[in-house]
Write an enzyme that holds these catalytic residues in place. Structure first.
Site, PDB file in Angstrom:
ATOM      1  N   ASP A  44      45.766 101.759  55.650  1.00 43.13           N
ATOM      2  CA  ASP A  44      46.456 100.611  54.685  1.00 43.13           C
ATOM      3  C   ASP A  44      45.419 101.432  52.981  1.00 43.13           C
ATOM      4  OD1 ASP A  44      44.128  99.271  55.289  1.00 43.13           O
ATOM      5  OD2 ASP A  44      44.685  97.370  54.595  1.00 43.13           O
ATOM      6  N   GLU A 103      41.722 100.846  53.564  1.00 37.57           N
ATOM      7  CA  GLU A 103      40.610 101.739  54.247  1.00 37.57           C
ATOM      8  C   GLU A 103      41.050 100.918  56.128  1.00 37.57           C
ATOM      9  OE1 GLU A 103      37.709 102.315  51.574  1.00 37.57           O
ATOM     10  OE2 GLU A 103      38.642 104.129  51.032  1.00 37.57           O
TER      11      GLU A 103
HETATM   12  C1  NOJ Z   1      37.734  99.091  48.939  1.00 38.01           C
HETATM   13  C2  NOJ Z   1      39.465  99.025  49.113  1.00 38.01           C
HETATM   14  O1  NOJ Z   1      39.368  98.639  50.020  1.00 38.01           O
HETATM   15  C3  NOJ Z   1      40.040 100.310  48.281  1.00 38.01           C
HETATM   16  O2  NOJ Z   1      41.049  99.754  48.040  1.00 38.01           O
HETATM   17  C4  NOJ Z   1      39.210 101.063  47.047  1.00 38.01           C
HETATM   18  O3  NOJ Z   1      40.071 102.591  47.780  1.00 38.01           O
HETATM   19  C5  NOJ Z   1      37.818 100.947  47.277  1.00 38.01           C
HETATM   20  N1  NOJ Z   1      36.589  99.821  48.059  1.00 38.01           N
HETATM   21  C6  NOJ Z   1      37.176 102.443  46.283  1.00 38.01           C
HETATM   22  O4  NOJ Z   1      37.598 101.169  45.560  1.00 38.01           O
END
Ligand code: NOJ
Ligand code: NOJ
Length: 475
Positions: A210, A213
């Protein structure tokens, strides 16, 4: 062949966007006594500046968009495909808004850099074994540590951003440039958009991690942006004489719709973020996730598919707001509006997992944008038919005594009151950025759930870009 950014940032401050001043000094934005619009104008400038500063900062390869300048605790000094695509979508807006040739040229160069770096990413062998690799190092090399892989929203988001740019360039008569760097009908694909569309159209049925991550499965967010990328891509393919591909992309989009429907096939009328989870964290019991609202905003189109005015969207938004309102102590200290987190069970505090999660700016600003867009959509349609969910919506913004089945028209004073109340609600969400953001316009990732202070990666590029999409939906 990767070129390093040698030009210094002062070029940017040298007059692009008429930013004749350098970064505002602490306190310059003012908080007390300023109405939202005065503050928002200053925040807008700051967010544009800070967002652009994170594009190919000194020492990185041209075209890199760092997620944040923060290089430790946390280290966000990477090029995330998702963040970069969303940020560059806003840079495309800046391209359209540029009022002088110098600005336009500057933005044009940033877009060209992003396109060529994206192509490099596509061609770099990585641990996902395809285009679903979530992030790359700032020298362009692959990230070789364990991570939540793949994250298949990335190629779809990049395609959405670049197809939009292609359409703009075609309108400007730049077909040669479009064919050179963005889309050629050749198969196998040799251009960035075509490669993304091929990946999406051949992998949409795969499970993936998702956007947070953390969870692998079938994701509503990923599926919604995949569908949108295929449909927009099909239009571009057709325009460029790639009829066979256009047909194929459209067909896959149709098949995706059957899968997307499963996310709202429940009696609660809510949109479920993940189906058939097969790995990753296992403590998300509520099925409530703001990524659903982000999906609606990032996959927006004019085909009436999951519009912001959809009952399922409104119902999910109300449930999320209610849950975060109760969960975070900072929401019960007398500030208007609600700060919104990723999902209630979140355990990532911006530095490590296993902690108490917090409200985030990208999600809170997404709620502002949702309400602004809802207000504008109802305003445009000139009518407002009350459903049970819309009665709940009105109650939540202080308009009581509505009945299901009632219909309001533009001439009705209550109709105007509804539009105004929705815009106000948007302002309450966006006002929380003023309340919790740094006085100099800096925006981090999170807001501490007790104290309200900024927390996590500083100047998160996406915090700035999502402030901009929200405020632009308001104007
Ligand atoms: C964590 C976030 O959950 C994710 O959506 C994002 O892509 C990364 N940090 C980098 O900002
Ligand atoms: C073959 C077509 O030539 C190509 O352009 C199309 O996109 C693919 N089939 C689908 O993978």
């Amino acid at each position: 062949m990767l070129r390093l950014r040698t030009r210094y940032f002062s070029l940017l401050l040298g007059g692009v966007f008429f930013l004749s001043v350098s970064k505002p000094a602490i306190g310059a934005l003012g908080k007390i006594g300023d109405d939202l619009s005065t503050w928002a104008g200053a925040q807008e400038k700051s967010s544009i500046e800070r967002m652009l500063f994170n594009i190919s900062p000194p020492g990185t390869v041209l075209g890199v968009v760092v997620a944040s300048p923060s290089q430790h605790n946390p280290n966000y000094y990477y090029h995330w495909i998702r963040d970069a695509a969303l940020v560059m979508g806003v840079v495309v807006d800046l391209y359209l808004r540029a009022t002088n040739a110098e600005t336009k040229k500057y933005i044009h160069e940033r877009l060209i850099d992003y396109i060529s770096f994206s192509r490099t990413n596509q061609l770099t062998p990585n641990m996902s074994g395809g285009l679903g690799e979530p992030k790359f190092l700032v020298d362009g090399s692959a990230y070789l540590e364990p991570w939540g892989r793949p994250q298949n929203d990335g190629p779809a988001l990049r395609a959405i951003t670049l197809v939009r740019l292609a359409e703009i360039w075609l309108e400007e008569g730049k077909e040669e440039l479009v064919r050179k760097v963005l889309y050629r009908p050749e198969f196998p694909a040799n251009t960035v958009i075509k490669s993304d569309l091929e990946f999406v159209s051949h992998h949409w049925w795969d499970k993936s991690y998702d956007i947070w991550e953390e969870v692998s499965g079938h994701q509503f967010y990923t599926r919604l942006v995949q569908r949108r990328s295929l449909l927009e891509g099909a239009l571009l393919a057709e325009r460029l004489g790639d009829g066979v591909a256009s047909y194929w992309y459209r067909k896959q989009a149709g098949l995706l719709e059957e899968q997307i429907a499963k996310h709202s096939a429940n009696l609660r009328g809510l949109i479920v973020p993940t189906l058939e989870r097969n790995s990753g964290i296992d403590y998300k019991y509520s099925d409530l996730d703001s990524s659903v609202i982000l999906a609606i905003l990032h996959a927006v189109g004019d085909d009436g598919y999951f519009p912001v005015t959809d009952d399922r969207v409104i119902q999910t938004a109300l449930k999320l707001q209610d849950s975060f309102q109760k969960l975070y102590p900072i929401n019960n200290k007398g500030y208007r509006g609600t700060v919104i987190g990723r999902y209630p069970e979140d355990r990532y505090n911006g530095y490590s997992t296993g902690q108490e999660g917090n409200p985030w700016l990208i999600t809170t600003q997404a709620f502002a944008e949702l309400y602004y867009r809802m207000a504008r959509a109802f305003e445009r349609s000139g009518e407002f038919a009350l459903t049970r969910v819309r009665c709940d919506l009105l109650e939540s913004v202080g308009i009581f005594g509505s009945k299901k089945g009632e219909k309001l028209y533009a001439s009705d004073p209550k109709f105007k009151a509804v539009i105004k109340a929705l815009l106000n609600q948007g302002d309450h969400f966006l006002g929380r950025t003023q309340t919790h953001g740094y006085p100099d316009g800096g925006l981090s990732e999170q807001v501490n759930r007790y104290s309200g202070y900024m927390q996590g990666a500083r100047d998160l590029t996406w915090s700035h870009s999502s402030f901009l999409t929200a405020i632009w939906a308001r104007y």
